[in-house]
Design a protein around this motif. Structure first.
Motif, short mmCIF file in Angstrom:
data_model
loop_
_atom_site.label_atom_id
_atom_site.label_comp_id
_atom_site.label_asym_id
_atom_site.label_seq_id
_atom_site.Cartn_x
_atom_site.Cartn_y
_atom_site.Cartn_z
N ILE A 1 0.83 -1.21 0.00
CA ILE A 1 0.00 0.00 0.00
C ILE A 1 0.87 1.26 0.00
CG2 ILE A 1 -1.78 1.31 1.23
CD1 ILE A 1 -2.76 -1.35 0.08
N ILE A 2 0.52 2.21 -0.85
CA ILE A 2 1.13 3.54 -0.84
C ILE A 2 0.01 4.58 -0.68
CG2 ILE A 2 2.37 5.29 -2.17
CD1 ILE A 2 3.91 3.09 -3.54
N ILE A 3 0.17 5.45 0.31
CA ILE A 3 -0.79 6.52 0.57
C ILE A 3 -0.05 7.84 0.52
CG2 ILE A 3 -2.37 7.54 2.26
CD1 ILE A 3 -2.82 4.71 3.36
N VAL A 4 -0.63 8.81 -0.16
CA VAL A 4 -0.06 10.16 -0.20
C VAL A 4 -1.10 11.15 0.31
CG1 VAL A 4 0.97 11.97 -1.62
CG2 VAL A 4 1.41 9.56 -2.17
N VAL A 5 -0.75 11.85 1.37
CA VAL A 5 -1.56 12.98 1.85
C VAL A 5 -0.85 14.25 1.39
CG1 VAL A 5 -2.47 14.18 3.87
CG2 VAL A 5 -2.42 11.68 3.82
N PHE A 6 -1.55 15.07 0.63
CA PHE A 6 -0.97 16.25 -0.02
C PHE A 6 -1.69 17.49 0.50
CE2 PHE A 6 -0.28 18.33 -4.48
CZ PHE A 6 0.72 19.13 -3.95
N ASN A 7 -0.94 18.32 1.23
CA ASN A 7 -1.52 19.53 1.82
C ASN A 7 -2.80 19.24 2.59
OD1 ASN A 7 0.56 21.20 0.91
ND2 ASN A 7 -0.45 21.57 -1.05
N GLY A 8 -2.75 18.14 3.37
CA GLY A 8 -3.84 17.80 4.28
C GLY A 8 -4.93 16.93 3.72
N GLU A 9 -4.85 16.54 2.45
CA GLU A 9 -5.90 15.71 1.86
C GLU A 9 -5.31 14.46 1.19
OE1 GLU A 9 -9.84 16.16 -0.99
OE2 GLU A 9 -9.07 17.79 0.23
N GLU A 10 -5.92 13.31 1.47
CA GLU A 10 -5.44 12.08 0.84
C GLU A 10 -5.76 12.10 -0.65
OE1 GLU A 10 -6.12 8.09 2.75
OE2 GLU A 10 -7.03 7.67 0.80
N VAL A 11 -4.71 12.01 -1.47
CA VAL A 11 -4.89 12.08 -2.92
C VAL A 11 -4.49 10.78 -3.63
CG1 VAL A 11 -4.65 14.59 -3.02
CG2 VAL A 11 -2.62 13.15 -3.26
N ILE A 12 -3.74 9.93 -2.93
CA ILE A 12 -3.33 8.63 -3.47
C ILE A 12 -3.56 7.57 -2.41
CG2 ILE A 12 -1.36 7.19 -4.18
CD1 ILE A 12 -2.07 9.00 -6.41
N HIS A 13 -4.23 6.51 -2.77
CA HIS A 13 -4.34 5.31 -1.94
C HIS A 13 -4.27 4.12 -2.90
CE1 HIS A 13 -5.91 3.48 2.00
NE2 HIS A 13 -5.47 2.50 1.24
N ALA A 14 -3.07 3.61 -3.09
CA ALA A 14 -2.82 2.61 -4.13
C ALA A 14 -2.32 1.30 -3.53
CB ALA A 14 -1.79 3.14 -5.13
N ASP A 15 -2.71 0.22 -4.16
CA ASP A 15 -2.20 -1.11 -3.82
C ASP A 15 -1.36 -1.59 -5.01
OD1 ASP A 15 -1.70 -3.76 -3.20
OD2 ASP A 15 -3.72 -4.16 -2.46
N LEU A 16 -0.06 -1.69 -4.82
CA LEU A 16 0.82 -2.08 -5.93
C LEU A 16 0.47 -3.45 -6.49
CD1 LEU A 16 4.33 -0.81 -4.72
CD2 LEU A 16 2.59 0.37 -6.08
N ASN A 17 -0.19 -4.27 -5.70
CA ASN A 17 -0.59 -5.60 -6.19
C ASN A 17 -1.62 -5.52 -7.31
OD1 ASN A 17 1.12 -6.99 -4.48
ND2 ASN A 17 -0.40 -7.17 -2.85
N ASP A 18 -2.23 -4.34 -7.48
CA ASP A 18 -3.19 -4.16 -8.58
C ASP A 18 -2.49 -3.98 -9.92
OD1 ASP A 18 -5.32 -4.34 -6.82
OD2 ASP A 18 -5.49 -2.16 -6.55
N TRP A 19 -1.20 -3.68 -9.91
CA TRP A 19 -0.41 -3.55 -11.14
C TRP A 19 0.19 -4.91 -11.47
CZ3 TRP A 19 -1.71 0.60 -8.41
CH2 TRP A 19 -1.92 1.81 -9.08
N LYS A 20 -0.58 -5.72 -12.18
CA LYS A 20 -0.22 -7.12 -12.38
C LYS A 20 0.56 -7.38 -13.66
CE LYS A 20 -4.53 -8.45 -10.04
NZ LYS A 20 -3.93 -8.77 -8.74
N GLU A 21 0.55 -6.41 -14.58
CA GLU A 21 1.16 -6.63 -15.89
C GLU A 21 2.27 -5.61 -16.17
OE1 GLU A 21 -1.58 -7.34 -19.21
OE2 GLU A 21 -3.23 -7.24 -17.76
N VAL A 22 3.25 -6.04 -16.94
CA VAL A 22 4.32 -5.16 -17.39
C VAL A 22 3.75 -4.12 -18.36
CG1 VAL A 22 6.48 -5.08 -18.70
CG2 VAL A 22 6.06 -6.95 -17.10
N HIS A 23 4.20 -2.87 -18.23
CA HIS A 23 3.82 -1.77 -19.13
C HIS A 23 2.32 -1.48 -19.15
CE1 HIS A 23 7.85 -1.44 -20.65
NE2 HIS A 23 7.86 -2.64 -21.17
N LYS A 24 1.60 -1.85 -18.08
CA LYS A 24 0.15 -1.63 -18.10
C LYS A 24 -0.37 -1.28 -16.71
CE LYS A 24 -4.10 -3.73 -19.90
NZ LYS A 24 -4.69 -4.97 -20.52
#
Length: 223
Positions: A154-177
């Motif tokens: 999991i990667i989470i980015v809070v930018f100037n007080g607001e969550e703008v990214i909440h990503a699970d790298l496991n969702d990127w299952k394919e190369v170049h996609k």
């Protein structure tokens, strides 16, 4: 109130408590960094490529294009920092690099003055993978605040007080996609990226080679 109703109420309270604890662990709000470790020492003795960067009036600034890397590797952590851009600035924060000689061997949280022609290149995006939910960028010359959390996939980015990214790298299952079907530049699927590695600040980048200033870089490791 019967036993079954009391049990339901108790379990609901426990779940709400756990949700609150989880939220704090993943730094949904900008944290109090008192007692946290400095990401880079005042003399940059804990950095790779230190000769290519300098401290200037309490801010960290690149001298040339080289990325400044931590000598230490990090797995699960919360990274808190501020940055300020000039016109046409282009930089980024690399997370848990698998190879510091290859900028595409780590997810990069964009630090940018503009979109670089794509929402996947705008400030706070995971470069070429995922745009932020909202544009929270402040005008050129004003300080911005990132709180970046890495917890396993999991990667989470809070930018100037607001969550703008909440990503699970496991969702990127394919190369170049990407999961939304758009292409990316990565020769390795993000699910296979290193989960432990150095953290880096990209040096002068883009056509303008405009500076980016960083300050108050603090890190806290997580279990």
């Amino acid at each position: 109130m019967n036993f079954r109703s009391s049990l339901r109420t108790f379990l609901l309270a426990v779940l709400l408590l756990l949700a609150g604890v989880s939220s704090r662990i993943l730094a949904v709000d900008n944290p109090d960094t008192t007692g946290w470790k400095d990401l880079f020492a005042p003399d940059l003795s804990n950095a790779t490529n230190a000769e290519h960067w300098k401290w200037e009036d309490g801010t960290l600034v690149a001298i040339d294009h080289e990325t400044l890397w931590t000598k230490d590797s990090y797995s699960n952590f919360i990274l808190d920092l501020e940055f300020k851009v000039a016109k046409e600035s282009n930089s980024g924060v690399f997370l848990r690099s698998g190879n510091i000689k290859d900028t595409l061997a780590a997810p990069e949280i964009q630090v940018h003055e503009n979109t670089d022609g794509s929402k996947y290149g705008m400030v706070a995006a995971i470069y070429d993978c995922l745009p932020p939910k909202k544009d929270m960028n402040k005008p050129v010359g004003e300080w911005n605040h990132y709180t970046i959390t890495c917890k396993d996939s999991i990667i989470i980015v809070v930018f100037n007080g607001e969550e703008v990214i909440h990503a699970d790298l496991n969702d990127w299952k394919e190369v170049h996609k990407n999961p939304d079907g758009t292409p990316n530049k990565f020769k390795v699927a993000l699910k296979d990226f290193a989960r432990t590695g150095p953290i880096g600040l990209q040096g002068l980048h883009g056509k303008a080679k405009a500076p980016v200033w960083y300050r108050n870089l603090k890190i806290k490791t997580l279990d």
